[in-house]
Design an enzyme around this catalytic site. Structure first.
Site, PDB file in Angstrom:
ATOM      1  N   LYS A 209     -14.214  53.075  35.205  1.00  0.00           N
ATOM      2  CA  LYS A 209     -14.556  52.938  33.786  1.00  0.00           C
ATOM      3  C   LYS A 209     -16.045  53.178  33.550  1.00  0.00           C
ATOM      4  CE  LYS A 209     -12.693  49.575  31.392  1.00  0.00           C
ATOM      5  NZ  LYS A 209     -12.425  48.238  30.773  1.00  0.00           N
ATOM      6  N   GLU A 215     -17.524  51.549  45.705  1.00  0.00           N
ATOM      7  CA  GLU A 215     -16.577  52.166  46.632  1.00  0.00           C
ATOM      8  C   GLU A 215     -16.095  53.516  46.107  1.00  0.00           C
ATOM      9  OE1 GLU A 215     -15.831  47.628  46.830  1.00  0.00           O
ATOM     10  OE2 GLU A 215     -16.332  49.131  45.302  1.00  0.00           O
ATOM     11  N   GLY A 270      -8.583  46.086  34.253  1.00  0.00           N
ATOM     12  CA  GLY A 270      -8.286  46.967  35.378  1.00  0.00           C
ATOM     13  C   GLY A 270      -6.879  46.837  35.911  1.00  0.00           C
ATOM     14  N   ARG A 271      -6.421  45.611  36.119  1.00  0.00           N
ATOM     15  CA  ARG A 271      -5.089  45.427  36.711  1.00  0.00           C
ATOM     16  C   ARG A 271      -3.969  45.646  35.698  1.00  0.00           C
ATOM     17  NH1 ARG A 271      -8.170  41.112  36.566  1.00  0.00           N
ATOM     18  NH2 ARG A 271      -7.597  39.219  35.434  1.00  0.00           N
ATOM     19  N   GLU A 356      -5.366  37.649  40.898  1.00  0.00           N
ATOM     20  CA  GLU A 356      -6.638  37.895  40.222  1.00  0.00           C
ATOM     21  C   GLU A 356      -6.604  37.350  38.803  1.00  0.00           C
ATOM     22  OE1 GLU A 356      -9.402  41.455  41.145  1.00  0.00           O
ATOM     23  OE2 GLU A 356      -8.465  41.992  39.232  1.00  0.00           O
ATOM     24  N   HIS A 387      13.550  40.621  59.134  1.00  0.00           N
ATOM     25  CA  HIS A 387      13.216  40.603  60.560  1.00  0.00           C
ATOM     26  C   HIS A 387      11.754  40.243  60.786  1.00  0.00           C
ATOM     27  CE1 HIS A 387      17.068  42.415  61.895  1.00  0.00           C
ATOM     28  NE2 HIS A 387      17.051  42.923  60.676  1.00  0.00           N
ATOM     29  N   LYS A 519     -19.974  40.945  45.910  1.00  0.00           N
ATOM     30  CA  LYS A 519     -20.639  42.211  45.600  1.00  0.00           C
ATOM     31  C   LYS A 519     -22.161  42.032  45.534  1.00  0.00           C
ATOM     32  CE  LYS A 519     -16.918  44.307  42.836  1.00  0.00           C
ATOM     33  NZ  LYS A 519     -16.555  44.815  41.498  1.00  0.00           N
TER      34      LYS A 519
END
Length: 552
Positions: A209, A215, A270-271, A356, A387, A519
């Site tokens: 954004k 990153e 964001g999510r 979050e 399993h 951060k």
């Protein structure tokens, strides 16, 4: 905000919890042959039904009445209406929460600060359609006039998890464009992704954004260098990079033509952003028609959430059940178990959505949360999970409520001598929820072992190990087939579940300040780690680790 534990309803629920010390689901099902009829919901739109069976939960009719009373006491319905109306319910950032506007398929306006945002939303969708059609039909050419074959999305968090999950889920609808996702700042992620790609036919989508996410920008710079190593022409950037951002100046400085920048708004978290231009890689993969079907499915669930009565409202029911286990049964985790390989990334997506959003220790008014808030979310596709960790769910000391998801039909069934593989998958799906509900008593184990001719002494020694307590709660969600519309419904269902739980716990589900401290410290440590500055004041552990990593 009021302390929910002081409510008479909360006290009544504590008493209801104690009553369950003498109850077992096995007995309730035996006494009430209509239990499934009482405790299931069906959302049927466009002839494509979504079934929620919540009858295998530790509830009675009076339990549900009390839980829904909590919803009314917390004024969740008014809070829901405020969200849909564009009010700034994200208090710490002063923002509206309007991912629902991105999939609004009606003619209703959505007003934010006095302005209808729907014309802008529709304009971005129209631009996405033109662009994706050009790429998918080969009209968009790379620098060497070759059509695009591969798209690499560079993003992280919500700019990665949602689109990556959706593209995997919708693989049967994929076209001639292959999509790849790079999120980790670990250089191996980008290296391994680009290893087999051709720069001449690769398009990068840089999703940030602000166009400042560390990153994402590091990966974008590395991808830029990879492309220029092949072409050695700066003009190639404009043909092989597009941006999903709002920072036109930074996008232009990178070399991307702002004409190929797709924007979104600060009221899109964001999510919750895959419905926006962040979903561009989804549209490139499955086509814009299918992407809009995804939006339509979410809109189906939005309308259901807005208008269905509380006792027939899927997100509300899932939310109060989760609160019931979290706050009255001390269940710290929740497992999401899709019996659908294409939903392999769905649990990871829900981890961010839930943890979050509601992993908060203070309420909206800044006071400490009075009860346990969001659960630990995990999961794997069935039958793989059987399993791996189902042992703990069946016979462990922790209560872990589970959501099981499955489609009635598969996109890829293989018919063999004993029927289709999909039937085997569904048999396992059904068997697990029944086993978790019923369990197996010591008497049943004894009878079963004795029938094998096992000596009595061995039978008695083995009985404790083969007893299953049962009474382990599950929800079952069944859809016809995993289509774009179905996926949209499922995602929106869990979005609204998280909303309701956040409202009940009194937390702000739409900020994420918990990601900031790490951060900030990383920005301080980086120059120390690379030797640009001297090591600052840290604890002995961090100082020692920096020294070790520097080879000191």
């Amino acid at each position: 905000m009021p302390d929910p534990t002081r409510s008479p309803t909360w006290t009544a629920l504590e008493a209801e919890r104690k009553a369950w010390n003498a109850l077992h689901l096995r007995d309730l099902f035996r006494r009430d042959t209509r239990r499934f009829d009482r405790f299931h919901l069906l959302l049927d739109a466009e002839g494509d039904a979504l079934l929620l069976d919540y009858s295998k939960n530790l509830i009675r009719p009076q339990t549900l009445k009390l839980l829904l009373r909590l919803v009314r006491e917390a004024h969740v319905e008014a809070f829901r209406d405020a969200m849909f109306a564009g009010e700034a319910i994200n208090l710490t950032e002063g923002r509206a929460v309007l991912h629902t506007a991105l999939r609004n398929r009606s003619d209703r306006p959505v007003v934010v600060e006095g302005r209808d945002v729907m014309p802008e939303v529709r304009a971005v969708l129209a631009r996405m359609r033109v662009f994706t059609d050009r790429v998918r039909t080969g009209k968009w050419k790379g620098h060497t006039r070759k059509p695009i074959t591969d798209v690499v999305n560079l993003g992280i968090g919500g700019s990665d998890l949602g689109p990556a999950m959706a593209c995997q889920a919708l693989r049967p609808y994929g076209g001639n464009i292959r999509v790849h996702f790079v999120s980790n700042v670990d250089p191996s992620h980008l290296h391994d992704t680009l290893e087999d790609l051709n720069p001449a036919t690769t398009l990068f989508v840089v999703a940030s954004k602000t166009f400042t996410t560390q990153e994402t920008l590091l990966n974008a710079q590395a991808a830029r260098a990879w492309l220029l190593h092949s072409t050695r022409d700066e003009k190639a950037i404009a043909k092989h990079f597009v941006a999903v951002s709002t920072n036109a100046e930074a996008v232009r400085a990178f070399g991307i033509d702002p004409v190929n920048m797709f924007g979104f708004w600060d009221w899109v978290g964001g999510r919750y952003s895959l419905w926006s231009a962040i979903g561009l890689p989804i549209a490139l993969y499955v086509g814009m028609d299918a992407f809009e079907e995804l939006l339509a499915g979410a809109f189906d669930m939005d309308e259901h959430f807005r208008h269905a009565p509380l006792d027939a409202n899927m997100p509300v029911i899932l939310a109060v059940l989760g609160l019931w286990y979290n706050n009255f049964w001390d269940a710290q985790a929740w497992a999401v178990l899709p019996y659908e390989q294409h939903l392999a990334r769905f649990p990871a997506y829900l981890q961010q959505l839930d943890m979050e959003s509601n992993g908060k220790g203070v309420m909206r008014d800044g006071k400490p949360v009075q009860v346990s808030s969001g659960p630990i979310v995990f999961g794997e596709p069935g039958t793989n999970g059987q399993h791996a960790f189902y042992q703990l769910i069946h016979q462990g000391t922790k209560l872990i409520p589970c959501d099981f998801l499955a489609g009635r039909e598969s996109h890829n069934d293989i018919i063999g001598e004993h029927g289709g593989m999909h039937a085997v998958l569904l048999a396992n799906f059904l068997a697990q929820t029944e086993a978790l509900m019923r369990g197996k008593t010591a008497k049943e184990v004894e009878t079963e072992l004795a029938a094998t001719g096992m000596p009595e002494r061995e039978v008695q020694a083995l009985i404790p190990h083969k007893v299953f307590p049962g009474n382990r709660p599950t929800n079952s969600l069944i859809y016809r087939r995993l289509t774009p519309r179905t996926l949209g419904r499922l995602i929106a269902l869990y979005e609204h579940k998280v909303f309701v739980q956040g409202a009940l716990w009194g937390v702000n589900s739409y900020d994420q300040w918990g990601v900031e401290l790490g951060k900030q410290l990383a920005r301080i440590i980086l120059p120390e780690l690379t030797g640009q500055t001297k090591t600052g004041t840290h604890d002995a552990s961090t100082t020692g680790l920096i020294g070790h990593l520097r080879g000191g």
